[in-house]
Structure formats: C-alpha cells, structure tokens
Design a protein around this motif. Structure first.
Motif, PDB file in Angstrom:
ATOM      1  N   GLY A  12       0.792  -1.303  -0.068  1.00 44.07           N
ATOM      2  CA  GLY A  12      -0.088   0.101   0.162  1.00 44.07           C
ATOM      3  C   GLY A  12       0.577   1.402   0.301  1.00 44.07           C
ATOM      4  N   LYS A  13       2.491   1.318  -0.317  1.00 38.86           N
ATOM      5  CA  LYS A  13       2.726   2.443  -0.369  1.00 38.86           C
ATOM      6  C   LYS A  13       2.531   3.525  -0.989  1.00 38.86           C
ATOM      7  CE  LYS A  13       6.010   0.130  -2.435  1.00 38.86           C
ATOM      8  NZ  LYS A  13       5.925  -1.300  -2.720  1.00 38.86           N
ATOM      9  N   SER A  14       1.981   3.012  -2.227  1.00 36.73           N
ATOM     10  CA  SER A  14       1.657   4.450  -3.176  1.00 36.73           C
ATOM     11  C   SER A  14       0.080   5.230  -2.937  1.00 36.73           C
ATOM     12  CB  SER A  14       1.010   4.090  -4.125  1.00 36.73           C
ATOM     13  OG  SER A  14       1.744   3.594  -5.035  1.00 36.73           O
ATOM     14  N   ASP A  32       8.389   4.049  -8.274  1.00 32.20           N
ATOM     15  CA  ASP A  32       8.390   2.920  -9.226  1.00 32.20           C
ATOM     16  C   ASP A  32       8.427   4.294 -10.745  1.00 32.20           C
ATOM     17  OD1 ASP A  32       7.696   1.040  -8.457  1.00 32.20           O
ATOM     18  OD2 ASP A  32       6.255   0.787  -8.231  1.00 32.20           O
ATOM     19  N   ALA A  33       8.086   5.167 -10.535  1.00 30.55           N
ATOM     20  CA  ALA A  33       8.426   6.598 -11.527  1.00 30.55           C
ATOM     21  C   ALA A  33      10.383   6.233 -12.328  1.00 30.55           C
ATOM     22  CB  ALA A  33       7.958   7.417 -11.624  1.00 30.55           C
ATOM     23  N   HIS A  35      11.588   3.729 -12.108  1.00 27.99           N
ATOM     24  CA  HIS A  35      12.768   2.510 -12.675  1.00 27.99           C
ATOM     25  C   HIS A  35      12.968   3.050 -14.577  1.00 27.99           C
ATOM     26  CE1 HIS A  35      12.957  -0.736  -9.622  1.00 27.99           C
ATOM     27  NE2 HIS A  35      11.803  -0.270  -9.104  1.00 27.99           N
ATOM     28  N   SER A  36      14.149   2.507 -14.181  1.00 22.28           N
ATOM     29  CA  SER A  36      14.021   2.329 -16.621  1.00 22.28           C
ATOM     30  C   SER A  36      13.164   1.182 -17.089  1.00 22.28           C
ATOM     31  CB  SER A  36      16.002   1.317 -16.232  1.00 22.28           C
ATOM     32  OG  SER A  36      16.280   0.304 -16.554  1.00 22.28           O
ATOM     33  N   ALA A  37      12.803   1.122 -18.247  1.00 21.49           N
ATOM     34  CA  ALA A  37      11.650   0.227 -19.400  1.00 21.49           C
ATOM     35  C   ALA A  37      12.549  -0.335 -18.971  1.00 21.49           C
ATOM     36  CB  ALA A  37      11.973   0.974 -20.210  1.00 21.49           C
ATOM     37  N   ALA A  38      14.059  -1.330 -18.715  1.00 19.67           N
ATOM     38  CA  ALA A  38      14.227  -2.405 -18.655  1.00 19.67           C
ATOM     39  C   ALA A  38      13.903  -3.228 -17.038  1.00 19.67           C
ATOM     40  CB  ALA A  38      16.417  -2.722 -18.796  1.00 19.67           C
ATOM     41  N   ASN A  39      13.652  -2.579 -16.097  1.00 18.07           N
ATOM     42  CA  ASN A  39      13.638  -2.783 -14.699  1.00 18.07           C
ATOM     43  C   ASN A  39      12.424  -3.222 -15.435  1.00 18.07           C
ATOM     44  OD1 ASN A  39      16.494  -2.410 -13.645  1.00 18.07           O
ATOM     45  ND2 ASN A  39      15.495  -1.560 -12.270  1.00 18.07           N
ATOM     46  N   LYS A  40      11.348  -2.199 -15.404  1.00 18.53           N
ATOM     47  CA  LYS A  40      10.056  -2.862 -15.137  1.00 18.53           C
ATOM     48  C   LYS A  40       9.727  -3.784 -16.618  1.00 18.53           C
ATOM     49  CE  LYS A  40       8.332   1.919 -14.342  1.00 18.53           C
ATOM     50  NZ  LYS A  40       7.537   2.698 -15.153  1.00 18.53           N
ATOM     51  N   GLU A  41      10.336  -4.300 -17.402  1.00 23.15           N
ATOM     52  CA  GLU A  41       9.336  -5.188 -18.544  1.00 23.15           C
ATOM     53  C   GLU A  41      10.594  -6.336 -17.826  1.00 23.15           C
ATOM     54  OE1 GLU A  41       8.787  -7.170 -21.804  1.00 23.15           O
ATOM     55  OE2 GLU A  41       8.924  -4.718 -21.223  1.00 23.15           O
ATOM     56  N   LYS A  42      11.435  -6.766 -16.853  1.00 21.36           N
ATOM     57  CA  LYS A  42      11.816  -7.773 -15.982  1.00 21.36           C
ATOM     58  C   LYS A  42      10.998  -7.904 -14.744  1.00 21.36           C
ATOM     59  CE  LYS A  42      16.025  -8.366 -14.430  1.00 21.36           C
ATOM     60  NZ  LYS A  42      17.729  -8.707 -13.912  1.00 21.36           N
ATOM     61  N   MET A  43      10.345  -7.103 -14.659  1.00 19.37           N
ATOM     62  CA  MET A  43       9.069  -7.290 -13.089  1.00 19.37           C
ATOM     63  C   MET A  43       8.012  -8.277 -13.944  1.00 19.37           C
ATOM     64  SD  MET A  43       9.921  -4.707 -10.297  1.00 19.37           S
ATOM     65  CE  MET A  43      10.120  -3.157 -10.953  1.00 19.37           C
ATOM     66  N   TRP A  57      19.193   2.889 -10.091  1.00 18.80           N
ATOM     67  CA  TRP A  57      17.290   3.677  -9.485  1.00 18.80           C
ATOM     68  C   TRP A  57      17.097   4.204  -8.195  1.00 18.80           C
ATOM     69  CZ3 TRP A  57      13.911   0.330  -6.410  1.00 18.80           C
ATOM     70  CH2 TRP A  57      12.863   0.325  -6.170  1.00 18.80           C
ATOM     71  N   LEU A  58      17.706   3.644  -6.900  1.00 17.71           N
ATOM     72  CA  LEU A  58      18.123   4.697  -6.086  1.00 17.71           C
ATOM     73  C   LEU A  58      18.744   6.090  -6.147  1.00 17.71           C
ATOM     74  CD1 LEU A  58      19.100   0.734  -4.055  1.00 17.71           C
ATOM     75  CD2 LEU A  58      16.496   2.389  -4.612  1.00 17.71           C
ATOM     76  N   LYS A  59      19.440   5.771  -6.803  1.00 26.92           N
ATOM     77  CA  LYS A  59      20.841   6.977  -6.614  1.00 26.92           C
ATOM     78  C   LYS A  59      19.957   7.941  -7.786  1.00 26.92           C
ATOM     79  CE  LYS A  59      25.088   4.923  -6.652  1.00 26.92           C
ATOM     80  NZ  LYS A  59      26.220   4.323  -8.230  1.00 26.92           N
TER      81      LYS A  59
END
Length: 164
Positions: A12-14, A32-33, A35-43, A57-59
C-alpha cells in the motif's frame, strides 16, 4: 522533511504515500516512476531485479530527494527500500529522511496483489521481495501494520513523526 513509504509490493505504499502527502500538503512521488524500462520489463516477466538493476534507480530517487530539499520542500516518496544498503543510499546520512515501513503478512500481501490490475509487477515476485527484505529496526523506520485502514496508517505515521 522527506518521508519514504517502504515495503514489498502490495503493502500500500502508493495509497499511503498519496494520503500522507495530502495531509502534509506536499508533493508525492512514486519511486516506480524512476525505474528504467528494462527494470519494468524484467518485473513484468517475473524476473527479480538484482542489486545492479537497483543501484541506478536508487541514485535517481536520491537525486530527486535532494532536489526537494534544496527547494526547502517537504515531500513524500515511495520506494520498496528492501535492504538496509538501499535505505542507506536513499538516506545518504541525512537525518531529514524518515522511512515508513508498511509491514504485512505474506497472506495479506498475496491477496492484495491478486486483486491488483494494471501494474507492471508480476505477483509471482512477492516471495523474492520477501526473501530480499531486511526489515528495518526502530532506529531506521517507523513501522506500521497494513492491517490498519489507510487513514489509520496515516494517523499513526504522523503521530510517530511528531514524537521523533
């Protein structure tokens, strides 16, 4: 002050982040905004992210936090922040950053993910996140049960923020 709502997917973070921002009259930014497209694709395909996937992403989130601080703004962010080392990157030794750990049982989290639509996260990754999670101690975060209503969670967070 910067608040970061943290926890595994389905906690429920959002929703809590949006409600906190509303109550604090400040901006809300979903991690989440960033995240790279590659990260989103992996997930999306059920592939867990690695530390190497997460560092950039964290940086990027940390840079956004610093922008808010430079502008003198209070802000609420979300980020799973599963490991202490990830929280250390986001915090960067800054006492103005406060984590809010939304803690829930695997059963409740799984049920919530089963009802969620339109999100890139594959629910099969929940166990991977739980395995990765290093729960923060009281020295690191405010911990609130997701068994409460979102409004009760926000009330509890704001009460604990005042006490810090």
């Amino acid at each position: 002050m910067i608040l970061i709502a943290m926890g595994v997917s389905g906690a429920g973070k959002s929703l809590v982040g949006e409600l906190l921002a509303e109550r604090l009259h400040c901006t809300f930014t979903d991690g989440d905004a960033f995240h790279s497209a590659a990260n989103k694709e992996k997930m999306h395909h059920g592939i867990p992210l690695t530390d190497e996937d997460r560092w950039p992403w964290l940086k990027t989130i940390r840079a956004a936090i610093e922008d808010k601080q430079k502008a003198g703004e209070t802000a609420v962010f979300t980020c799973s922040s599963l490991k202490r080392s990830y929280r250390d990157v986001l915090r960067a030794g800054d006492k103005d950053v406060c984590f809010v750990y939304l803690k829930g049982s695997r059963e409740v989290l799984s049920e919530r993910l089963g009802h969620r639509t339109g999100h890139f996260f594959d629910p099969s990754l929940l166990q991977s996140q739980l395995d990765t999670l290093e729960e923060p101690g009281a020295d690191e975060a405010i911990t609130v049960s997701i068994d409460l209503t979102p409004e009760q969670i926000v009330d509890e967070v704001l009460k604990q923020v005042e006490q810090r």
